[in-house]
Structure formats: structure tokens, C-alpha cells
Write a protein that holds these residues in place. Sequence first.
Motif, PDB file in Angstrom:
ATOM      1  N   GLN A   5       0.820  -1.213   0.000  1.00  0.00           N
ATOM      2  CA  GLN A   5       0.000   0.000   0.000  1.00  0.00           C
ATOM      3  C   GLN A   5       0.856   1.265   0.000  1.00  0.00           C
ATOM      4  O   GLN A   5       0.535   2.247  -0.671  1.00  0.00           O
ATOM      5  CB  GLN A   5      -0.921  -0.002   1.229  1.00  0.00           C
ATOM      6  N   GLU A   6       1.952   1.243   0.749  1.00  0.00           N
ATOM      7  CA  GLU A   6       2.800   2.422   0.879  1.00  0.00           C
ATOM      8  C   GLU A   6       3.800   2.563  -0.262  1.00  0.00           C
ATOM      9  O   GLU A   6       4.194   3.672  -0.624  1.00  0.00           O
ATOM     10  CB  GLU A   6       3.544   2.388   2.216  1.00  0.00           C
ATOM     11  N   LEU A   7       4.265   1.433  -0.806  1.00  0.00           N
ATOM     12  CA  LEU A   7       5.250   1.458  -1.899  1.00  0.00           C
ATOM     13  C   LEU A   7       4.722   0.594  -3.044  1.00  0.00           C
ATOM     14  O   LEU A   7       5.218  -0.508  -3.310  1.00  0.00           O
ATOM     15  CB  LEU A   7       6.614   0.920  -1.442  1.00  0.00           C
ATOM     16  N   PRO A   8       3.697   1.064  -3.737  1.00  0.00           N
ATOM     17  CA  PRO A   8       3.052   0.229  -4.766  1.00  0.00           C
ATOM     18  C   PRO A   8       3.961  -0.124  -5.935  1.00  0.00           C
ATOM     19  O   PRO A   8       3.709  -1.112  -6.639  1.00  0.00           O
ATOM     20  CB  PRO A   8       1.867   1.093  -5.220  1.00  0.00           C
ATOM     21  N   ASP A   9       5.010   0.651  -6.154  1.00  0.00           N
ATOM     22  CA  ASP A   9       5.886   0.388  -7.296  1.00  0.00           C
ATOM     23  C   ASP A   9       7.143  -0.387  -6.916  1.00  0.00           C
ATOM     24  O   ASP A   9       7.976  -0.683  -7.781  1.00  0.00           O
ATOM     25  CB  ASP A   9       6.304   1.711  -7.950  1.00  0.00           C
ATOM     26  N   ALA A  10       7.308  -0.718  -5.650  1.00  0.00           N
ATOM     27  CA  ALA A  10       8.520  -1.400  -5.194  1.00  0.00           C
ATOM     28  C   ALA A  10       8.410  -2.906  -5.410  1.00  0.00           C
ATOM     29  O   ALA A  10       7.318  -3.479  -5.455  1.00  0.00           O
ATOM     30  CB  ALA A  10       8.782  -1.102  -3.726  1.00  0.00           C
ATOM     31  N   PHE A  11       9.572  -3.536  -5.531  1.00  0.00           N
ATOM     32  CA  PHE A  11       9.648  -4.998  -5.566  1.00  0.00           C
ATOM     33  C   PHE A  11       9.640  -5.473  -4.110  1.00  0.00           C
ATOM     34  O   PHE A  11      10.472  -5.055  -3.310  1.00  0.00           O
ATOM     35  CB  PHE A  11      10.925  -5.453  -6.265  1.00  0.00           C
ATOM     36  N   ILE A  12       8.700  -6.340  -3.756  1.00  0.00           N
ATOM     37  CA  ILE A  12       8.542  -6.763  -2.363  1.00  0.00           C
ATOM     38  C   ILE A  12       8.584  -8.277  -2.291  1.00  0.00           C
ATOM     39  O   ILE A  12       7.950  -8.975  -3.099  1.00  0.00           O
ATOM     40  CB  ILE A  12       7.205  -6.252  -1.779  1.00  0.00           C
ATOM     41  N   CYS A  13       9.331  -8.798  -1.328  1.00  0.00           N
ATOM     42  CA  CYS A  13       9.349 -10.244  -1.141  1.00  0.00           C
ATOM     43  C   CYS A  13       9.428 -10.573   0.341  1.00  0.00           C
ATOM     44  O   CYS A  13      10.031  -9.835   1.130  1.00  0.00           O
ATOM     45  CB  CYS A  13      10.498 -10.902  -1.902  1.00  0.00           C
ATOM     46  N   ALA A  14       8.792 -11.662   0.728  1.00  0.00           N
ATOM     47  CA  ALA A  14       8.764 -12.120   2.109  1.00  0.00           C
ATOM     48  C   ALA A  14       9.449 -13.477   2.195  1.00  0.00           C
ATOM     49  O   ALA A  14       9.387 -14.282   1.253  1.00  0.00           O
ATOM     50  CB  ALA A  14       7.327 -12.216   2.604  1.00  0.00           C
ATOM     51  N   SER A  15      10.064 -13.748   3.331  1.00  0.00           N
ATOM     52  CA  SER A  15      10.897 -14.944   3.452  1.00  0.00           C
ATOM     53  C   SER A  15      10.112 -16.237   3.290  1.00  0.00           C
ATOM     54  O   SER A  15      10.636 -17.224   2.769  1.00  0.00           O
ATOM     55  CB  SER A  15      11.627 -14.938   4.795  1.00  0.00           C
ATOM     56  N   HIS A  16       8.835 -16.267   3.717  1.00  0.00           N
ATOM     57  CA  HIS A  16       8.079 -17.522   3.614  1.00  0.00           C
ATOM     58  C   HIS A  16       7.770 -17.871   2.159  1.00  0.00           C
ATOM     59  O   HIS A  16       7.471 -19.024   1.850  1.00  0.00           O
ATOM     60  CB  HIS A  16       6.772 -17.426   4.425  1.00  0.00           C
ATOM     61  N   GLU A  17       7.857 -16.879   1.257  1.00  0.00           N
ATOM     62  CA  GLU A  17       7.646 -17.134  -0.171  1.00  0.00           C
ATOM     63  C   GLU A  17       8.932 -17.599  -0.851  1.00  0.00           C
ATOM     64  O   GLU A  17       8.887 -18.376  -1.810  1.00  0.00           O
ATOM     65  CB  GLU A  17       7.165 -15.855  -0.858  1.00  0.00           C
ATOM     66  N   ILE A  18      10.066 -17.127  -0.359  1.00  0.00           N
ATOM     67  CA  ILE A  18      11.342 -17.372  -1.025  1.00  0.00           C
ATOM     68  C   ILE A  18      12.059 -18.586  -0.453  1.00  0.00           C
ATOM     69  O   ILE A  18      12.592 -19.425  -1.198  1.00  0.00           O
ATOM     70  CB  ILE A  18      12.256 -16.126  -0.903  1.00  0.00           C
ATOM     71  N   ALA A  19      12.082 -18.707   0.867  1.00  0.00           N
ATOM     72  CA  ALA A  19      12.811 -19.806   1.515  1.00  0.00           C
ATOM     73  C   ALA A  19      12.059 -20.229   2.772  1.00  0.00           C
ATOM     74  O   ALA A  19      12.435 -19.836   3.877  1.00  0.00           O
ATOM     75  CB  ALA A  19      14.234 -19.369   1.862  1.00  0.00           C
ATOM     76  N   PRO A  20      11.003 -21.013   2.641  1.00  0.00           N
ATOM     77  CA  PRO A  20      10.194 -21.400   3.810  1.00  0.00           C
ATOM     78  C   PRO A  20      10.880 -22.485   4.642  1.00  0.00           C
ATOM     79  O   PRO A  20      10.318 -23.560   4.870  1.00  0.00           O
ATOM     80  CB  PRO A  20       8.899 -21.907   3.172  1.00  0.00           C
ATOM     81  N   GLU A  21      12.101 -22.191   5.073  1.00  0.00           N
ATOM     82  CA  GLU A  21      12.888 -23.153   5.832  1.00  0.00           C
ATOM     83  C   GLU A  21      13.474 -22.479   7.066  1.00  0.00           C
ATOM     84  O   GLU A  21      13.555 -21.256   7.143  1.00  0.00           O
ATOM     85  CB  GLU A  21      14.017 -23.725   4.967  1.00  0.00           C
ATOM     86  N   PHE A  22      13.924 -23.301   8.021  1.00  0.00           N
ATOM     87  CA  PHE A  22      14.462 -22.735   9.248  1.00  0.00           C
ATOM     88  C   PHE A  22      15.901 -22.275   9.053  1.00  0.00           C
ATOM     89  O   PHE A  22      16.459 -22.386   7.979  1.00  0.00           O
ATOM     90  CB  PHE A  22      14.339 -23.734  10.401  1.00  0.00           C
ATOM     91  N   ARG A  23      16.527 -21.764  10.093  1.00  0.00           N
ATOM     92  CA  ARG A  23      17.810 -21.069  10.151  1.00  0.00           C
ATOM     93  C   ARG A  23      17.610 -19.620   9.681  1.00  0.00           C
ATOM     94  O   ARG A  23      17.628 -19.309   8.497  1.00  0.00           O
ATOM     95  CB  ARG A  23      18.896 -21.780   9.348  1.00  0.00           C
ATOM     96  N   GLU A  24      17.420 -18.758  10.687  1.00  0.00           N
ATOM     97  CA  GLU A  24      16.976 -17.398  10.400  1.00  0.00           C
ATOM     98  C   GLU A  24      17.971 -16.582   9.597  1.00  0.00           C
ATOM     99  O   GLU A  24      17.588 -15.791   8.729  1.00  0.00           O
ATOM    100  CB  GLU A  24      16.606 -16.659  11.697  1.00  0.00           C
ATOM    101  N   PHE A  25      19.293 -16.750   9.836  1.00  0.00           N
ATOM    102  CA  PHE A  25      20.242 -15.922   9.095  1.00  0.00           C
ATOM    103  C   PHE A  25      20.249 -16.286   7.620  1.00  0.00           C
ATOM    104  O   PHE A  25      20.215 -15.414   6.743  1.00  0.00           O
ATOM    105  CB  PHE A  25      21.653 -16.057   9.677  1.00  0.00           C
ATOM    106  N   GLU A  26      20.312 -17.578   7.310  1.00  0.00           N
ATOM    107  CA  GLU A  26      20.335 -17.995   5.909  1.00  0.00           C
ATOM    108  C   GLU A  26      19.040 -17.613   5.189  1.00  0.00           C
ATOM    109  O   GLU A  26      19.055 -17.212   4.017  1.00  0.00           O
ATOM    110  CB  GLU A  26      20.575 -19.507   5.821  1.00  0.00           C
TER     111      GLU A  26
END
Length: 698
Positions: free
Chosen positions: A195-216
Amino acid sequence: MDGSRNPGEAGSWRVGVDSGGTFTDVCLFNEVTGDVAVWKVSSTPDDPSRGIAQGVEEGMCECAGAADDPAAAIGYLGHGTTVATNALITHRGARIGLLTTGGFRDLLEIGRQKRPDLYDLFAGKPPVLVPRSLRFEVPERVLHSGEIATPLDEDATRAAARALKEAGVEAVAICFLYAFVNPAHEQAARRIVEQELPDAFICASHEIAPEFREFERLSTTTVNAYLGPIMHRYISRLTPRLTDLGLPVPPHLTQSNGGVVRFGVAAQTPVRAVLSGPSTGVVAAQAIGSSAGYEDIITFDMGGTSSDVALMARGQTTQTNESVVHGYPIKAPMLDIHTVGAGGGSIASIDSGGLLKVGPESAGADPGPVCYGRGATEPTVTDANIVLQVLNPTHLLDGRMAVRRDLALEAIGRLAGRLGMDRMDTAQGIISVVTANMAKAIRVISVQRGHDPRAYALMAFGGAGPLHAVRLAQELGMSRVIVPRNPGILCAMGLLLTDLRADFSITRLIPLERAYLAGIATAAAGVEAEAGDWFLQEDIAPDRRRVTRRVDMRYEGQNYELSVPVPDGPITEAVLDALRAGFTRAHERMYGFAVEDERILCVTFRAEALGLVRKAELPRHPMGPGDAAGAITGSREVWYPETREFTGTTLYARDRLAPGMRFTGPAIVEQMDTTTLVPPGVTARVDEIDNLILELPQ
């Protein structure tokens, strides 16, 4: 093969396009006749889509005879690119922001508190992709069980998003603790940021790497955001150009795992395309090596910006679910490829200690090396080869590209003056330094992992690979080099030898016990369902679908997992027994022991989905006479470190070398897409699938 079809009719050509930093390679395979053709054009770094469209159009016109409607006969187009790789190497990605759980703002810098090299006091870490001022904490907390302990503070999230907008970020990465178990907070944060940055590329970790180990997981999500706008712009420019060309099928982009997906999927997950270009080269090398009878191979792919190496033992490529690429941990399925910033366009300079340095900075294709005559002044590896006359001093690409040796001589001369060295020694010094850089990369994937490179053959490809292969083999003590028939376009050819592929995963810590059978079955079914959805999205026929399941397992209390295949069919008690036996064997193989009656945990469930496609074939030819005199086109004076002077060198045309022919160096083999150096004392022969086999004296 349907012999009733016309070789030029719709859908009869499969086309692979590999876009590198310097050249764009096109490989064409006719499904009707079995013919394979190649084409090569200069890359256009300001807008790579121009070079790709030009390469496809010219390739179809010149090689397929489709001048009236170049793209109409294309039934499949696969594309591999180094755009993501080069952006990460050169740190020219997007300006990005990060939202993370309160208290974890500095995790990106802290990492695992490991030194890149334990005994190197001067070892440096790669630059942090998100400056601290663009990393925002928001109050929220999800427990390991998925239970919400602290609800997401939406006002704080919105305030952070607005601050990132004010800072002018192009992309935002969102990574909260335990989002792979319960993604509700990441999903809510994403809606606010959209809503705030409609033109930005946005990604969330559960979509990209739904695995444990927070740093990686954080690192992977950050790299994805860093490359997202770059890849999105790239695909947004390329898609309409291919449409305007009349392409009748949806184009595909290769992933780091060696498979391909549609452009739309690739644009959202650029982190999975970090090794897009190199991966298909390894796929092609595997097919060629197997066909030629060489199962133990180290691949060496040298282009204009970087060199990529991989090890293949017993004919099998190594897959990994987590790797460090250019210093950044990435949790994504990929071929085990190591990349170093050493290519034909790598710039030679003097470091702070007054010593010669080569790369990782690259001249690219525009302005390119000094010899291109486009205004560059800093000498490159290509300029050194032009000065030594290992490369043709007047033209490249079979005469289609003129080069200026006088300009290269001036640039190398200036560098030699600053070093206090002879000009020819300086040129050869550039070659020696870049060779040492590439040898170091090969030792990472061989010696450091218990493999002796002397027991392997070196398969050289890429536009500059065959040029440097023997020097690299000499550095490593290797005795054999394999140069495929069209090494400069092998990555493009690999696109015609690979299947559609996607990988899915989810972390669920579940004991491998009968009491937890339902949970294990649910987790396995979840990733398999994702694979099924992908088959439908890609419109893959049922008889072309293949799914392979695996689960990463460990003993309770261990920190690292071993991947074990899951038998086909429903998850039953018999399957649990098979998983236990498989894990025991894997643990004994890796560590030399197994522990009876120790509790085993299932950690990450995986599914690999393959959509099988028709692949190009490698024809075999009868062996002929050994005399190669008919392939000689002339001679050239070349400067060799062995003689420390210019030495007469026989020139051979690659397209005239037939299976069975043999000759001995000093020699140079020239072809449109590359040049192969055969130094004094090295022998060469052509095998039955047109590989050039170079044998080094021991």
C-alpha cells in the motif's frame, strides 16, 4: 521424430539463448531433422534484450532459413542469463530496505560469526546489501510452534514502510522469526508495504525460503530483493521484444538448479537464477562427458565477466540446497557451482601493495576491452591475449568484429611502465594472475572437498574457456582437457538438454516415529501438492510429469542434516522404516558411523518437479584418418612463456577438423565462438562426437 513435418514449419525449432556479459549465444535444434546450429552476437549491456532479440532473429534467419518470419517456427525458447550473477558480483543491485523482527536488525551483519577464512587475518566479508539505516525492526513475535506471542504492530510497520519510501528504496525484504511455520505476520506486513510502496519490488521470506535457520533465510530473502528490480526490468524489456519478433510460445528462463521456468516465475524469484547461465553449461557438460566416456570431470566455463567451475564425479552433478554465492548464503536448490570474477573482460590494475591485480571488475561488452576501440583505457585479459597474439590480432567472431592490437599494446605498455616490467611479460603476467584466480576456484570444489583434480579431466567451454584451459590444467597438474565442438555456446546448448524444473520445500521438525506418521504424511503431501500446482501452471502433460521427494534428516541434537530420498507412494510405516535405513546409510557414508536407537528428526521436506521435454541429441561420427593438414589455414607468431619469444604457430579451422584427426602444438584452433590454445608439447585429437581432446605431457 515426425518426418512428415517441414523443417521450417511452426514449432519445429527449439532455441536456447545464453546472454553473457560480453556475448549472447544462440543454439538452435530442429526437432524434425535433428540439425544443431549456433549463432553469436555481441551483448548489449545497456539493454540486454536488444542483443537477445537480435541473436534470435539473426540465428533463425541465417541458420534456420526463416528470413520472412524468424520466430514463427520456434516451438520452445529457453534463456539463461548472467544478469543476476553479475549484479551480485559487482554489487550493482537495487537500493533495498528490510523489515525484521524486533531485536534482529543487525543479524544481517552478525551472521554466524564465522570468519570467511579461519587463518586469514586479512579476510574480508562481502558488503552488507542493506545499510543499517534502511533496516527497520517492527514489534511482532511468532513462536516456534506457530503460536503468536506478540501481534504485529501494524502502525510501526506502516511507519517503517513510509520511511523506506522517503529513502527511495526500490525493493523491500520482509523476514520475521518463524515465518516459515506461521506466515501471517509477513503476509500482513507485505500488504502494508504494498500500500505504501506500490511500485517497489517486495518479497517475504516464507515465499522465497520457507525453511528454518533465520540468518540464511534472511540472507536469501535480502539477495532476492537486491536482485528483484534488476531482473524485473530485464524481463520486462525482453518479453515485449520477443513478442514483437513474433515468438508464438511463452519463453522460459533457466534456474540455478539446471531446470527452467516461465519468465513470470523467474521475475519474482531472481535469487533462484543467480547461477542461471552457468547451470545449463554444467547440464550440457554432463551430457557430453557421458557420451564421450568421461565421467569424472571438472567443468570450466569462462566468459567475459566471470568463470564458473563445478565438479562431476561418476557422471553425476552435485546438487545443494544451500550455498554461499559470492559471499552471501542462499537457501535455494542449485547445482554446486563456484564462481569467481575472472573473465576475458576482467580489468588488470595495480593494487595498494603495488602488485598486479586482475578482476573482479570487468569491462563488459560496452565499452569492453581496449582492443574493441570503444574508448576503454584499462587493459583486460582479452587485451593481453591480443598483445600475445594468442587471439587473432585483427578480428574476432570469424571476421565479424574488428579489433585494434595497437590500442591494446598502448594500454598494456602503460601498465608495464607503472610496474617496471617488459610489455610482453606484463601481458603474460595478466594471464598468469587470472589463471591463478581460476585455479583457486577449482581447488575450492576439489581439493578442499577431498578430490584430487589430477584424477579428473577439465572440460573447457565459454567464449574464453578453451583459450585458457591448458594453462589452467598445467597449474593444477591435470593431464587432459576436453573442448566440445561449440564451447562458446555450450550454456545455450544446455538449454536444449534440460527439463522444466521447480523445487519446493517446507521445514517441519517431526520425529521419525510411528506416532507422528500423520504429521510426516501431511508435510510430504504439502510440498507434493505445490509440485502439482506447478505442473498445472506450466501446462505440462500428465505423462511428462515426474516428482521426486526427499527429506532432510538428522539425529536429535545435531546441527546439520542429511538428505534422504522418500519412496514413491503413500507415507506408511514401511516408508518410515525405509527412511530410517536410508538415513543410517547416509550417516555412515558421511561420518563413518551411525547411532542405534538414537532419535531421528525429519527437518525439511522437499519435492522436485520435472516436466520432461524433447532434447537435442549428440550425433556420433565414424573416425577418419589422423592427418589434420586439411584443416590448416595458415600460421601466426605467438608469444609463449615457454620460449619467451614469438614462435611460429599453426592455425587450424575448427570446422575442418574431423573425428580421428591429430596434431601437436604449438597450434591454435579458431572458430566463430572461441579460440583454443594448444601450447608447445600438447597433443590434440578429435573424438567421434567432435570433442577436441588435449593431452598434456606429464
